[in-house]
Write an enzyme that holds these catalytic residues in place. Structure first.
Site, PDB file in Angstrom:
ATOM      1  N   HIS A 121     -50.972-103.367  63.126  1.00  0.00           N
ATOM      2  CA  HIS A 121     -49.799-103.094  62.292  1.00  0.00           C
ATOM      3  C   HIS A 121     -48.986-102.000  63.000  1.00  0.00           C
ATOM      4  CE1 HIS A 121     -47.657-101.377  58.799  1.00  0.00           C
ATOM      5  NE2 HIS A 121     -47.920-102.499  58.157  1.00  0.00           N
ATOM      6  N   GLN A 201     -56.442-102.950  55.306  1.00  0.00           N
ATOM      7  CA  GLN A 201     -56.795-104.242  54.717  1.00  0.00           C
ATOM      8  C   GLN A 201     -58.311-104.415  54.586  1.00  0.00           C
ATOM      9  OE1 GLN A 201     -54.536-106.201  53.504  1.00  0.00           O
ATOM     10  NE2 GLN A 201     -52.716-105.295  54.440  1.00  0.00           N
ATOM     11  N   LYS A 224     -53.537-100.555  48.172  1.00  0.00           N
ATOM     12  CA  LYS A 224     -54.086-101.850  48.575  1.00  0.00           C
ATOM     13  C   LYS A 224     -55.524-102.017  48.101  1.00  0.00           C
ATOM     14  CE  LYS A 224     -51.290-101.904  52.798  1.00  0.00           C
ATOM     15  NZ  LYS A 224     -50.218-102.885  52.802  1.00  0.00           N
ATOM     16  N   CYS A 362     -44.764-106.447  59.922  1.00  0.00           N
ATOM     17  CA  CYS A 362     -44.964-105.195  60.667  1.00  0.00           C
ATOM     18  C   CYS A 362     -45.968-105.366  61.792  1.00  0.00           C
ATOM     19  CB  CYS A 362     -45.409-104.055  59.750  1.00  0.00           C
ATOM     20  SG  CYS A 362     -44.262-103.695  58.451  1.00  0.00           S
TER      21      CYS A 362
END
Ligand code: PLP
Lengths: 405, 149
Positions: A121, A201, A224, A362
């Protein structure tokens, strides 16, 4: 037999009660919050609302206790050795910026090398670039193999160049692929490198164990993993956190100030300048506490059930080009429809109230490697259902029909 | 392909959108119908040759790339435009924008209220959407074509 009841799980999210028509598959961008989290945030503002670490009154002391309890919750969630190894930030981006900035001069010297990967990212590329360029530090990049997994042989070769820092993501935010982080950390350590993991993530997929993983830094964003936006965690081993030059200065991070010299407070406060996001951090604590009532293996199993159904449904739709692999996948599927632009596909899903993200997510270096203008990303969470999967598939079919008419 | 040729090919396409398709869009019964028309609109415009797609024509702030070329006929004080986009729905929406302003004089262009017009066409939601689709950027770029008063 799994004891996981998705309807019970889902019913704890007010959003799905108020917006029953939406299929929300933009979970890699941000997740919805359970009532446990929104209640904790609201309770703080309504009943407490005081600054931490400084008030002369009981309200502030109570706020401080709750704020510091959140630190304990995070420390235990990721099995950190010490509570002061948990630094609260505004998110993964802020944490990565702090690490990149903080290692310059103390650890990284002109002429040194660092190692990133092709699928990072931007938050795990640009902060490094920004500081490495100014300090004359070289960045190498681990390439991908044909199944879009990191090429570990190439990684091993690049480690021979003795990078001082290796920074990579736990789970790719575009493809969903789970990286072999345990192995990669071990390889980097054998080469004498400091390891940084971008867990933005990864943390929601598998509760990471800092002592087992043995990485030097691990970062993630609260939003997240069911928590509020504007919260994040920078985990670092004590000795390395000590070596980080603070990116932000002011407030509680200071011990003694004169115009000649300033000495800093001890960890974790040294790296937490200014008034923190108190309500957010308390909300993040509530999120992590809440999710721990569930067995993570149940959640993983449920998500892999959704993925399996999604992949087999996709196979029935003509002209779908799937970038993600079904194996070692944390629940994210990047796809395209033939030669159509992903934003057209996403716009049609949006018309059918299926929320996905399209574009380059991104991760421009990954897309230039893939030679594609972008992708549609369907990211599943544990609150998604088979019905969501089916509605997304139907919506995709409809989009393909209109686009290829 | 020269700019003159492209302009010559684009003009009738925009005129046709203005006179025929706008009404259809307004009367579309559901989103499927509306999107089918939007995608047709994009197809009506001649594609911009790859080598014309220069940085200076790029519409910034757009998730899909789009290009806008502008030609000001000083003798008649009329503004003409050429458009392309990677994304078909965005291209259709941008084509609608262009057909509304194509051939305007500087004074007309300066006072033209794109938001209001899009509202009348029931297309306002697309304008105010996240900046990602580039329509807002396109509107700004069109306005910026006005010579400074
Ligand atoms: C892999 C990865 N790293 C970093 C980030 C940045 O997270 P945030 O925007 O919450 O700081 C994201 C979020 O999209 C991500 O997916």
């Amino acid at each position: 037999m799994s004891g996981f009841d998705v309807q019970q799980f889902r019913s704890q999210f007010t959003f799905f009660q108020l917006q029953p028509d939406w299929v929300y598959l933009d979970n890699a961008a941000t997740m919805h919050k359970p009532k446990a989290v929104t209640d904790a945030v609201q309770r703080f503002y309504q009943q407490q609302n005081s600054n931490v670490h400084r008030g002369a009154h009981q309200l502030s002391q109570r706020a401080t206790t709750e704020f510091e309890q959140a630190r304990d919750i995070v420390a235990s969630f990721i099995n950190a050795k010490h509570r002061h190894e948990i630094i609260f930030t505004s998110g993964a981006t802020a944490a990565l910026n702090q690490i990149a900035f903080g290692l310059m001069h103390t650890v990284l010297q002109p002429g040194d090398r660092i190692l990133l990967t092709q699928l990072e990212h931007h938050a795990n590329i640009v902060p490094w670039q920004l500081h490495c360029q100014r300090h004359g530090i070289h960045i190498d990049v681990v390439p991908l193999n044909s199944s879009l997994q990191l090429d570990l042989a190439a990684y091993q070769q690049l480690l021979l160049q003795k990078p001082k820092v290796v920074s990579f993501s736990h789970v790719s935010n575009v493809l969903g692929h789970i990286q072999p982080v345990q192995q990669m950390v071990a390889m980097a350590k054998a080469a004498g490198a400091i390891t940084v993991i971008d867990g933005a993530q990864g943390v929601v997929y598998q509760q990471p164990d800092m002592q087992q993983l043995d990485c030097d830094f691990y970062v993630f964003s609260g939003h997240k993993i069911y928590g509020p936006t504007g919260t994040g965690v920078l985990y670092g081993k004590t000795a390395l956190l000590e070596q980080l030059t603070p990116l932000l200065a002011g407030g509680e991070m200071i011990e003694q100030v004169s115009f000649v010299n300033t000495t800093f407070n001890k960890l974790p406060f040294r790296l937490e300048a200014g008034t923190p996001n108190i309500a957010g951090v308390i909300g993040l604590g509530a999120a992590l506490q809440w999710i721990q009532q569930y067995n993570n293996n149940d959640l993983i199993q449920h998500k892999s059930l959704l993925l399996k159904a999604f992949f087999s449904g996709l196979a029935q739709i003509k002209g779908v080009d799937i970038l993600s692999m079904p194996v070692h996948n944390a629940g994210i599927v990047a796809l395209n429809v033939d030669s159509e632009h992903p934003s057209d596909v996403a716009a049609m899903l949006d018309q059918q109230q299926v929320a996905v993200r399209s574009g380059q997510h991104c991760a421009m270096p990954l897309f230039s490697y893939l030679a594609r203008p972008g992708a549609v990303r369907c990211a599943f969470a544990a609150y998604n259902t088979l019905d969501d999967v089916n509605r997304c598939l139907l919506a995709l079919e409809q989009a393909v029909e209109i686009l290829t008419a | 392909m020269t700019l003159e040729q492209l302009l010559a090919d684009t003009k009738p396409a925009l005129q046709e959108i203005q006179t025929r398709d706008l009404a259809d869009i307004q009367q579309a019964s559901d989103w499927q119908a509306k999107y089918r028309i939007l995608m047709q609109l994009g197809k009506k415009l001649p594609p911009m040759p790859e080598k014309m797609k220069q940085q200076e024509w790029l519409v910034k702030g757009c998730e899909s790339r789009a290009w806008l070329m502008h030609y000001h006929d000083k003798s008649t004080d009329k503004h003409y435009f050429i458009l392309d986009s990677e994304a078909r729905i965005v291209k259709g929406l941008m084509a609608i924008m262009l057909c509304l302003v194509n051939g305007m004089s500087s004074a007309e262009l300066a006072k033209f209220d794109l938001c209001h017009k899009f509202d009348q066409l029931n297309l306002k939601p697309y304008l105010s959407q996240s900046r990602g689709n580039g329509l807002t950027a396109m509107a700004e770029k069109i306005k910026a074509c006005c010579p400074a008063a």
